[in-house]
Motif scaffolding. Structure first.
Motif, PDB file in Angstrom:
ATOM      1  N   ARG A   9      20.656  85.300  87.957  1.00 49.26           N
ATOM      2  CA  ARG A   9      19.235  85.239  88.308  1.00 49.26           C
ATOM      3  C   ARG A   9      18.387  85.112  87.042  1.00 49.26           C
ATOM      4  O   ARG A   9      18.769  85.579  85.978  1.00 49.26           O
ATOM      5  N   ILE A  10      17.246  84.485  87.168  1.00 45.17           N
ATOM      6  CA  ILE A  10      16.330  84.307  86.046  1.00 45.17           C
ATOM      7  C   ILE A  10      15.721  85.653  85.669  1.00 45.17           C
ATOM      8  O   ILE A  10      15.242  86.387  86.530  1.00 45.17           O
ATOM      9  N   ALA A  11      15.734  85.948  84.379  1.00 44.12           N
ATOM     10  CA  ALA A  11      15.121  87.162  83.835  1.00 44.12           C
ATOM     11  C   ALA A  11      13.871  86.783  83.044  1.00 44.12           C
ATOM     12  O   ALA A  11      13.707  85.622  82.641  1.00 44.12           O
ATOM     13  N   ASP A  12      13.006  87.745  82.800  1.00 46.61           N
ATOM     14  CA  ASP A  12      11.757  87.486  82.075  1.00 46.61           C
ATOM     15  C   ASP A  12      11.993  86.790  80.732  1.00 46.61           C
ATOM     16  O   ASP A  12      11.253  85.886  80.356  1.00 46.61           O
ATOM     17  N   GLU A  13      13.047  87.193  80.030  1.00 45.20           N
ATOM     18  CA  GLU A  13      13.299  86.617  78.702  1.00 45.20           C
ATOM     19  C   GLU A  13      13.845  85.188  78.753  1.00 45.20           C
ATOM     20  O   GLU A  13      13.997  84.546  77.714  1.00 45.20           O
ATOM     21  N   ASP A  14      14.112  84.660  79.929  1.00 44.35           N
ATOM     22  CA  ASP A  14      14.624  83.291  80.075  1.00 44.35           C
ATOM     23  C   ASP A  14      13.531  82.228  80.113  1.00 44.35           C
ATOM     24  O   ASP A  14      13.819  81.038  79.984  1.00 44.35           O
ATOM     25  N   TRP A  15      12.283  82.629  80.301  1.00 44.64           N
ATOM     26  CA  TRP A  15      11.248  81.645  80.605  1.00 44.64           C
ATOM     27  C   TRP A  15      10.953  80.656  79.485  1.00 44.64           C
ATOM     28  O   TRP A  15      10.673  79.493  79.760  1.00 44.64           O
ATOM     29  N   ASP A  16      11.042  81.062  78.240  1.00 41.11           N
ATOM     30  CA  ASP A  16      10.817  80.090  77.160  1.00 41.11           C
ATOM     31  C   ASP A  16      11.837  78.962  77.247  1.00 41.11           C
ATOM     32  O   ASP A  16      11.494  77.783  77.132  1.00 41.11           O
ATOM     33  N   ALA A  17      13.103  79.310  77.476  1.00 41.57           N
ATOM     34  CA  ALA A  17      14.158  78.296  77.571  1.00 41.57           C
ATOM     35  C   ALA A  17      13.994  77.449  78.826  1.00 41.57           C
ATOM     36  O   ALA A  17      14.143  76.214  78.773  1.00 41.57           O
ATOM     37  N   VAL A  18      13.667  78.060  79.960  1.00 38.52           N
ATOM     38  CA  VAL A  18      13.490  77.310  81.210  1.00 38.52           C
ATOM     39  C   VAL A  18      12.329  76.328  81.067  1.00 38.52           C
ATOM     40  O   VAL A  18      12.440  75.153  81.431  1.00 38.52           O
ATOM     41  N   VAL A  19      11.219  76.794  80.512  1.00 38.15           N
ATOM     42  CA  VAL A  19      10.048  75.921  80.343  1.00 38.15           C
ATOM     43  C   VAL A  19      10.383  74.751  79.416  1.00 38.15           C
ATOM     44  O   VAL A  19      10.002  73.609  79.685  1.00 38.15           O
ATOM     45  N   ALA A  20      11.107  75.006  78.346  1.00 37.21           N
ATOM     46  CA  ALA A  20      11.487  73.927  77.420  1.00 37.21           C
ATOM     47  C   ALA A  20      12.408  72.918  78.105  1.00 37.21           C
ATOM     48  O   ALA A  20      12.228  71.697  77.945  1.00 37.21           O
ATOM     49  N   LEU A  21      13.378  73.396  78.874  1.00 32.80           N
ATOM     50  CA  LEU A  21      14.280  72.492  79.601  1.00 32.80           C
ATOM     51  C   LEU A  21      13.509  71.652  80.611  1.00 32.80           C
ATOM     52  O   LEU A  21      13.715  70.443  80.724  1.00 32.80           O
ATOM     53  N   GLU A  22      12.613  72.284  81.349  1.00 35.28           N
ATOM     54  CA  GLU A  22      11.820  71.575  82.358  1.00 35.28           C
ATOM     55  C   GLU A  22      10.923  70.533  81.708  1.00 35.28           C
ATOM     56  O   GLU A  22      10.837  69.394  82.162  1.00 35.28           O
ATOM     57  N   ARG A  23      10.265  70.910  80.624  1.00 32.22           N
ATOM     58  CA  ARG A  23       9.365  69.990  79.908  1.00 32.22           C
ATOM     59  C   ARG A  23      10.134  68.767  79.411  1.00 32.22           C
ATOM     60  O   ARG A  23       9.710  67.632  79.591  1.00 32.22           O
ATOM     61  N   ASP A  24      11.316  69.003  78.813  1.00 35.55           N
ATOM     62  CA  ASP A  24      12.115  67.895  78.291  1.00 35.55           C
ATOM     63  C   ASP A  24      12.597  66.969  79.409  1.00 35.55           C
ATOM     64  O   ASP A  24      12.678  65.756  79.225  1.00 35.55           O
TER      65      ASP A  24
END
Length: 180
Positions: A9-24
């Motif tokens: 499951r997604i944790a709070d500390e994952d959001w920087d990586a998720v946002v970068a992956l989504e943006r790319d």
């Protein structure tokens, strides 16, 4: 030694990586949603949104939400928990694997996990909107098109709504199995 692959499951500390992956993955298509909207989708259905770790690296993610069949999230609005529905159809909104790790079966790994989640929830279908000319990719994985569901331009050129039944057992069709 091979690196461990884990879906969680997604944790709070994952959001920087998720946002970068989504943006790319989606900025070039004009479909990037931004952190607040992505977080709203995961908050609306935390049990159906996951990250993929390869070793210590966040290598991918999947955001899926229970939506009525033939409906899908509005890209310009944050998710409202009133929009999501109960079991029946699990809508695969985003699935992204880091560019340097593609073609290694990691997306299939995420899809298997998502299918198991859908089965455990009692869903009958998994739907998605294929974007960026990916309809052939999804067709090869058993998804069929439903023309006319996505208005022209809502998800970019060539966007098409697709769905497939949730596999009845953990064994997936050959198109979703990992190739050794």
């Amino acid at each position: 030694m091979a690196e461990t692959v884990r879906v969680r499951r997604i944790a709070d500390e994952d959001w920087d990586a998720v946002v970068a992956l989504e943006r790319d993955a989606y900025t070039g298509l004009g479909l990037s949603e931004g952190r607040a909207v992505l977080q709203s989708r995961a908050a609306a259905s935390p049990d159906t949104c996951f990250v993929l770790d390869v070793g210590a690296r966040t290598a991918g993610y999947v955001l899926a939400l229970p939506y009525p069949f033939r409906r899908y999230p509005d890209l310009e609005r944050a998710e409202d928990t009133a929009t999501v529905s109960g079991p029946g159809n699990l809508h695969l909104h985003d699935i992204v694997v880091a560019p340097g790790l593609r073609r290694r079966g990691l997306a299939r790994h995420l899809l298997r996990h998502l299918a198991g989640t859908a089965r455990a929830r009692g869903d009958e279908r998994i739907s998605l909107v294929a974007v960026g000319a990916t309809e052939p990719f999804w067709s090869a994985r058993g998804f069929v098109t439903h023309p006319g569901v996505v208005p022209t331009g809502a998800y970019g050129a060539e966007a098409v709504y697709m769905s497939r039944p949730v596999p009845a057992s953990p064994a997936l069709p050959p198109s979703l199995r990992e190739v050794s």
